[in-house]
Structure formats: structure tokens, C-alpha cells
Design a protein around this motif. Structure first.
Motif, PDB file in Angstrom:
ATOM      1  N   SER A 435       0.784  -1.165   0.049  1.00  0.00           N
ATOM      2  CA  SER A 435       0.055   0.133   0.007  1.00  0.00           C
ATOM      3  C   SER A 435       0.809   1.203   0.097  1.00  0.00           C
ATOM      4  N   THR A 438       1.563   3.096  -3.366  1.00  0.00           N
ATOM      5  CA  THR A 438       0.627   3.832  -3.849  1.00  0.00           C
ATOM      6  C   THR A 438       0.376   5.198  -3.620  1.00  0.00           C
ATOM      7  N   ASP A 449      -3.514   9.145  -6.039  1.00  0.00           N
ATOM      8  CA  ASP A 449      -3.326   7.748  -6.492  1.00  0.00           C
ATOM      9  C   ASP A 449      -3.793   6.857  -5.221  1.00  0.00           C
ATOM     10  N   THR A 453      -6.736   4.154  -5.167  1.00  0.00           N
ATOM     11  CA  THR A 453      -6.388   2.954  -4.903  1.00  0.00           C
ATOM     12  C   THR A 453      -7.237   2.233  -3.719  1.00  0.00           C
ATOM     13  N   THR A 457      -9.797  -0.889  -3.867  1.00  0.00           N
ATOM     14  CA  THR A 457      -9.608  -2.139  -3.093  1.00  0.00           C
ATOM     15  C   THR A 457     -10.772  -2.496  -2.128  1.00  0.00           C
TER      16      THR A 457
END
Length: 507
Positions: A435, A438, A449, A453, A457
Motif C-alpha cells: 500500500s 500507491t 493515487d 487505490t 480495493t
């Protein structure tokens, strides 16, 4: 008047008489030893539960709060000079590159991944309280070593080994929870000790604030005070944990002989073992082939992306608002309070209403989706919306606890549960390795971003959770249709949920 209970050695001779079939669980031996005792009364059960809560919960909550503060110490140190002192950033093309800082965050989880299987295996082979004590002591010592690091190479090594030893705490606590509490009680107790992350923030932040305000001859390395304080406290509490916390009700010194019997007997409805230590390879194989265990890996992996924001990048996000380091420290306190309140509320709800664990997971998911969308689309000038979203995003851990509760309640067999715990924690640390990637440093302090993400997710995780619920509901329905074959009493036997047709899954 009841007969004098025989010794545990004598109870082995009467094991079959007690209606039990596997003498490897100490709880089963205790039940056999008290085979002529009067059954526990509701008043006795309530009194014993209260004593167990008073002994276990404060200790587990304090230690889990310490674990959270230990993790947060690395990110908070950025506001107090750690990046400069440890050379965790470099200037490239006129811009600050924090790749080394992110590498330090990632190395913790790499160590976690390396340590989770040895630590959970130790928790299986040793009494779980003894295993926890060993892990706590070494973890405290390694954390204290952080104060003596003067380069990024040193803090990299410290972070890796800290991850190795912290990896065993949650699996050990999961085993303890399963060993002392009924299934309906497990969710609220898991919520209590995990909610200490939020409570630790509320209590620990003012403590850190006070420590940081103390004047000394060296005011240039304030971040080191985190490591001195929490490292020393962790070492002290490892000793207290050894003295006061038992591995199971069968050896709880704070309970009388009769109370130990009551504490074990009340767990009969769990239809699982309490204190078995033999490693069963058949159970390990079942754990890695059971689809109801394996699907928890992607659910957990996808739902934990929010943790990168909360544990690693929230101080950087708030620093973009123009707050001073000490103000940033205090501004994070409401996140802990919101996390604690939501966790306790959901835990109480799950204890008193059957089969709402996944409902709580989905409600938490909605909060994460909304907060991630706001942080993705808003600008730094919209401080109120972004701050509120950072605070509420910390509640993502309620989803984590809902999954923990399912894992504790829905996996039987000591070895199978141990392996399932390790699989689950592997998902947890793998997410925390991936993580931060990202959240590119070039996007600091907005990180669009990263939040995009996180939104994607969590949505995928919620979809898989629906699949899991369908799986366990269909299996429960199949077992109900078996009639007498799907009933029976296999309490305190070290057999798995798949082998025990009387076992029913929660959701």
C-alpha cells in the motif's frame, strides 16, 4: 453435596466416562476431573466472566495500545527531526525524495512477514501466555534500540526486526480470546483489545506531548524520546503479562478450582478445543486447502489498504495544512477517539445480535469508500473536509476486527486456527508492504493515487465478503439438513470445524 474431584491424572482413566474422545486438551481433562460436580449456574458464569474480563482485558488493551503507538512513532518522528537525523530523504532535481522513509515503513512489514509463521508456531507449541511474554520482551528491547540509531541503515535494521517480533502479538491474542470466551463474546472482546489502538492514541498523544515539552540539554533529537518511552514501558509490561495472564482457564491462578471448571464448562457451546498444543499436520493441510479460510486472504489484503494512510501518511497529510509538529500530534487524537468509539459500538452490536459481523464489515467499508473519495477529489485548501476524512478513515480497523472475529469463531482445531491466523496475518503485512507504493512522494501531501487505490480495493473486498457469506450460509444449511448426523457434542476435542458437523459458522 458433590464428590471431591479427582486429579487430572486420575481423570484420564475416566475420560471415556465423561463422554470425551481426545485426551490431548487440558480443558477436556479438567471436565473429566469434575465429572461429578454440579453444573454451573448462570450467576457463577457471570461472576467468572467478570473476573476473566478484569484480568485479561486491561492487560491486552494496554499492550495493543502500545503496539499501535510503536507503529505510529515512526511516522510521528517525521515531525520531530527523524528524517533529517537519519537521512531518510534526499534532494533529487531540486525536489525532496522520501523513498528511504517509505523503505523503512516497508521493511517493518517485510520483517512482519518473515516473523509471523515462526511466532505463530511458537504460540502453538508453548503455552500462549509464555510465548506472548517472550515476544513482548524482545519487541520492547528492539524498539528501545531505535533511540540509538544514527543512520538510515540502522533504522532499517531496527524496523525489520521490530516487525519480526510484533508479528506474533495478534495471533497470540486471538488464541487467548478463543480460549477464554464464548463465540458471541469473542467479537466484543476482540473489539475491546483492538480498540486500544484508538484509545492508545487518545491517551498516548498527550503523554508524548508532555515528554516532548520537557527541556533538556539535547533538544535536537526529540524523536528519540518516543523510542525511550515506549520501549521501556513495553519491557516492563512483558514482565507484568507473565505474572498475571494465564494461557487458558485450566491454569488461571486468579480462579478457584470450581471457577476453573465453570470457566471451561461455559465454553462447551464453542465446539472446539481450549488448550491443545500438539501440532497436527492434517489440520495444517486442511487450513491451506479450506476455501473458507483461503478466501479471507484476498478479503483482508484488499480491505487493509486504508492502513497506509492512517499509520504512515496521516502526519504528512496534516502537515500540508500548515500545522506545527506539536499541533499535528494533537490533531491526530480525534482519530483515535473515533476509532475507539466505533469499535466498541460494533463489538457490542455483534455480541448481542447474531450474525452481523459482515454487516459491520460492510458499514465500515462504506465509511472508507466515502472518506477515500473525498481525499481523492478535494484540494489542500478544503481543510475541513480533508481533516474530517482523515479522522474517520481511521475507523477502517473496524473491518479488520470484524474479520478477526470471523476467523476466531469460524475455525476450529488448534493447529488449523494457528495456520489460519498466520495466513490472515500474511495478508495483513503484505498489504502494508504494497500500500505505501500507491502513495508516491511526488504527490505529497495530497496523494490522490493512494486514495483512488484505497477506494477500489475496499470495494473489491466488500464484493468478496458477500461471496464468503454465501459460502458459510450454504454450509450451515447443508449441515442442518443432515438431521441427527449434523448434531452431537465434540466440545474440547481437538478436531476441525470441517470434521465437526455440529459446528456452525457465523457471518
Amino acid at each position: 453435596m458433590t464428590d471431591t474431584p479427582p486429579s487430572l491424572k486420575e481423570s484420564k482413566e475416566h475420560y471415556e466416562e465423561a463422554g470425551l474422545h481426545d485426551a490431548r486438551d487440558a480443558a477436556a481433562l479438567l471436565i473429566a476431573a469434575h465429572r461429578n460436580e454440579a453444573p454451573p449456574t448462570p450467576e457463577e458464569e457471570r461472576r467468572v466472566l467478570f473476573k476473566i474480563d478484569c484480568m485479561l482485558m486491561p492487560m491486552m488493551m494496554f499492550i495493543y495500545g502500545l503496539q499501535y503507538l510503536d507503529k505510529l512513532g515512526y511516522s510521528l518522528g517525521t515531525s520531530f527531526g527523524s528524517i533529517k537525523d537519519l537521512h531518510l530523504s534526499v534532494i533529487k532535481n531540486g525536489k525532496t525524495d522520501i523513498t528511504r522513509y517509505k523503505t523503512g515503513a516497508t521493511l517493518f512489514w517485510a520483517g512482519f512477514l518473515v516473523g509471523v509463521y515462526p511466532c505463530t508456531f511458537m504460540a502453538q507449541k508453548l503455552p500462549v501466555a509464555k510465548a506472548t511474554t517472550i515476544i513482548l520482551f524482545i519487541w520492547g528491547f528492539v524498539y528501545l534500540c531505535g533511540a540509538f540509531c544514527n543512520s538510515y541503515q540502522g533504522i532499517f535494521a531496527q524496523r525489520f526486526f521490530l516487525g519480526v517480533f510484533e508479528s506474533g502479538v495478534t495471533p497470540c491474542f486471538m488464541i487467548l480470546t478463543a480460549s477464554f470466551y464464548k463465540k458471541p463474546e469473542q467479537a466484543s472482546r476482540t473489539g475491546l483489545w483492538y480498540a486500544a489502538c484508538g484509545l492508545g492514541s487518545v491517551i498516548g498523544m498527550p503523554c508524548l506531548y508532555g515528554v516532548l515539552k520537557i527541556h533538556s540539554s539535547d533538544m535536537n533529537h526529540l524523536w528519540k524520546r518516543f523510542y525511550y518511552l515506549w520501549g521501556a514501558v513495553t519491557i516492563v509490561f512483558s514482565g507484568l503479562f507473565y505474572l498475571f495472564v494465564p494461557s487458558s482457564p485450566t491454569n488461571a491462578r486468579f480462579l478457584s478450582e470450581r471457577e476453573r471448571f465453570v470457566a471451561v464448562q461455559r465454553l462447551r457451546e464453542n465446539q472446539s478445543e481450549v488448550d491443545a498444543h500438539k501440532w497436527e499436520w492434517s489440520q495444517a493441510k486442511e487450513a491451506i486447502t479450506d476455501p473458507r479460510v483461503l478466501i479471507l486472504f484476498p478479503i483482508a489484503f484488499l480491505s487493509y489498504f486504508a492502513n497506509a494512510c492512517v499509520s504512515t501518511f496521516s502526519p504528512l497529510i496534516l502537515s500540508g495544512f500548515g500545522y506545527s509538529p506539536l499541533q499535528t500530534l494533537l490533531m491526530l487524537m480525534p482519530a483515535g477517539a473515533a476509532n475507539w468509539a466505533m469499535m466498541v459500538a460494533f463489538g457490542y452490536f455483534q455480541q448481542h445480535v447474531r450474525n452481523v459481523r459482515l454487516l459491520c464489515f460492510h458499514l465500515t467499508g462504506v465509511v472508507v469508500l466515502v472518506c477515500s473519495a473525498i481525499l481523492w477529489k478535494t484540494k489542500t485548501t478544503q481543510k475541513s473536509a480533508r481533516y474530517a476524512s482523515v479522522i474517520m478513515l481511521s475507523c477502517y480497523s473496524c473491518a479488520y476486527v470484524a474479520l478477526l472475529g470471523l476467523l476466531i469463531a469460524n475455525v476450529a482445531g488448534r493447529t488449523k486456527r494457528t495456520v489460519a491466523n498466520a495466513i490472515y496475518m500474511t495478508a495483513y503485512c503484505t498489504t502494508n508492504i504494497c500500500s505505501p507504493l500507491t502513495f508516491p512522494s511526488t504527490q505529497s501531501p495530497t496523494f490522490p493515487d493512494g486514495f483512488k487505490t484505497t477506494l477500489a480495493t475496499m470495494a473489491a473486498s466488500m464484493g468478496l465478503a458477500v461471496v464468503y457469506q454465501i459460502m458459510v450460509m450454504r454450509e450451515n444449511k447443508r449441515r442442518d439438513a443432515l438431521g441427527d448426523e449434523g448434531k452431537g457434542d465434540h466440545a474440547f476435542e481437538d478436531i476441525t470445524d470441517r470434521q465437526n458437523l455440529a459446528f456452525r459458522y457465523l457471518y
